[in-house]
Scaffold this motif. Structure first.
Motif, mmCIF file in Angstrom:
data_model
loop_
_atom_site.group_PDB
_atom_site.id
_atom_site.type_symbol
_atom_site.label_atom_id
_atom_site.label_comp_id
_atom_site.label_asym_id
_atom_site.label_seq_id
_atom_site.Cartn_x
_atom_site.Cartn_y
_atom_site.Cartn_z
ATOM 1 N N SER A 4 0.801 -1.218 0.000
ATOM 2 C CA SER A 4 0.000 0.000 0.000
ATOM 3 C C SER A 4 0.841 1.279 0.000
ATOM 4 N N PRO A 6 2.613 4.297 -1.297
ATOM 5 C CA PRO A 6 2.347 4.945 -2.585
ATOM 6 C C PRO A 6 3.601 5.454 -3.289
ATOM 7 N N ASN A 29 -1.655 -0.435 -11.055
ATOM 8 C CA ASN A 29 -2.179 -0.655 -9.709
ATOM 9 C C ASN A 29 -1.443 0.137 -8.630
ATOM 10 N N PRO A 31 -0.516 2.708 -5.957
ATOM 11 C CA PRO A 31 -1.175 3.769 -5.194
ATOM 12 C C PRO A 31 -0.432 5.083 -5.433
ATOM 13 N N ARG A 231 -6.006 -3.244 -6.304
ATOM 14 C CA ARG A 231 -6.693 -2.139 -6.973
ATOM 15 C C ARG A 231 -5.941 -0.839 -6.722
ATOM 16 N N THR A 233 -5.251 3.149 -5.991
ATOM 17 C CA THR A 233 -5.869 4.258 -5.256
ATOM 18 C C THR A 233 -5.126 5.529 -5.613
ATOM 19 N N GLY A 234 -5.788 6.657 -5.428
ATOM 20 C CA GLY A 234 -5.133 7.911 -5.748
ATOM 21 C C GLY A 234 -5.741 9.072 -4.998
ATOM 22 N N LYS A 235 -4.876 9.934 -4.482
ATOM 23 C CA LYS A 235 -5.350 11.140 -3.825
ATOM 24 C C LYS A 235 -4.441 12.307 -4.208
ATOM 25 N N SER A 251 -9.673 13.512 -11.290
ATOM 26 C CA SER A 251 -10.343 12.217 -11.299
ATOM 27 C C SER A 251 -9.985 11.415 -12.541
ATOM 28 N N ASP A 256 -9.074 10.463 -7.020
ATOM 29 C CA ASP A 256 -10.475 10.676 -6.645
ATOM 30 C C ASP A 256 -10.621 11.406 -5.322
ATOM 31 N N GLU A 257 -9.609 11.372 -4.477
ATOM 32 C CA GLU A 257 -9.637 12.126 -3.224
ATOM 33 C C GLU A 257 -8.827 13.398 -3.400
#
Length: 261
Positions: A4, A6, A29, A31, A231, A233-235, A251, A256-257
């Motif tokens: 996890s 990033p 995939n 992060p 999967r 993730t992205g912020k 986005s 997305d965050e």
């Protein structure tokens, strides 16, 4: 390595998305934490002394908070000024972004190439060194354009961008001695590939090169064999209140965050 953990991308604004895009293609995939120093934007108008302190300090805060496996300074200006300082301050790999002068020289037939960046980037001794090492038989024309940085930010925010404004921002470079012979243009600011279509329309006879794909390959190499989550993730985090108009563009890059640091 924690799957996890990033990849941290850092820029003054949204220009680093032009590096994040090809990285997503190679590491779908991964992060992502995308950090924009919007409170310090634009870096091209800040002094070298200021950036040499500001960039490593901000990166250290971001690394402490998000615990990334690797950091990417997705900004030519910050890289040419503060990359060594950042590497000395951090205990993780730090990937920089430098003008793609070598591939431009390899591509050029006229032996006249342009380096289009911020005012701070194009005056750096680092650019002198790259030109001497990889384009010694070329005429290298430099031009700093703060206008293009603003236009790229505006485009990502959904504002209309005119081809005339793009042309006017780049025209002074083409008007320099031997500029009419220029056949390759280095996009030496990560913001500028976001305007690639508009630049191609304004100057169709000049090819463009940038470092995004090469940087993505370097990131993939440095993280080779490491595990990733099932999967992505992205912020995105900003150092000043993020503009709502940017959320749609962020986005599209899987961010997305959106938060303020």
């Amino acid at each position: 390595m924690d799957p996890s953990a990033p990849l941290l991308f850092f820029d003054s604004g949204v220009g680093g998305l032009s590096v994040l895009g090809p990285t997503r293609e190679l590491l779908p995939n991964a992060p992502i934490v995308y950090a924009a120093d919007s409170a310090g934007f634009p870096y091209g108008k800040r002094t070298e002394e200021e950036l040499a302190v500001r960039v490593p300090e901000l990166l250290a805060r971001l690394v402490a908070r998000f615990r990334p496996r690797l950091a990417v300074i997705a900004c030519n200006t910050a890289s040419t000024i503060a990359l060594d300082h950042a590497r000395a301050a951090l205990e993780i790999p730090v990937v920089g972004t430098v003008p793609a002068i070598k591939p431009a020289a390899e591509l050029s037939r006229s032996r006249v190439i342009g380096v289009l960046g911020t005012e701070a980037t194009v005056r750096q001794p680092y650019v002198d060194d790259l030109a001497a090492r990889f384009a010694s038989d070329c005429t290298v024309i430099r031009h700093g354009s703060p206008e293009l940085v603003e236009l790229a930010e505006a485009k990502l925010a959904g504002e209309p961008i005119s081809i005339e404004s793009i042309h006017d921002a780049i025209a002074p470079m083409v008007r320099q001695p031997d500029g009419e012979k220029m056949d390759v243009m280095v996009l030496a600011c990560t913001h500028f590939p976001l305007l690639a279509d508009e630049i191609a329309t304004a100057f169709p006879s000049i090819a463009q090169v940038d470092g995004g794909t090469g940087i993505a390959r370097r990131i993939a190499y440095l993280t080779g064999g490491q595990e990733w989550p099932a999967r992505p993730t992205g912020k995105a985090v900003f150092t000043s209140p993020p503009a709502d108009a940017l959320r749609g563009a962020l986005s599209r890059f899987g961010l997305d965050e959106v938060h303020q640091l």
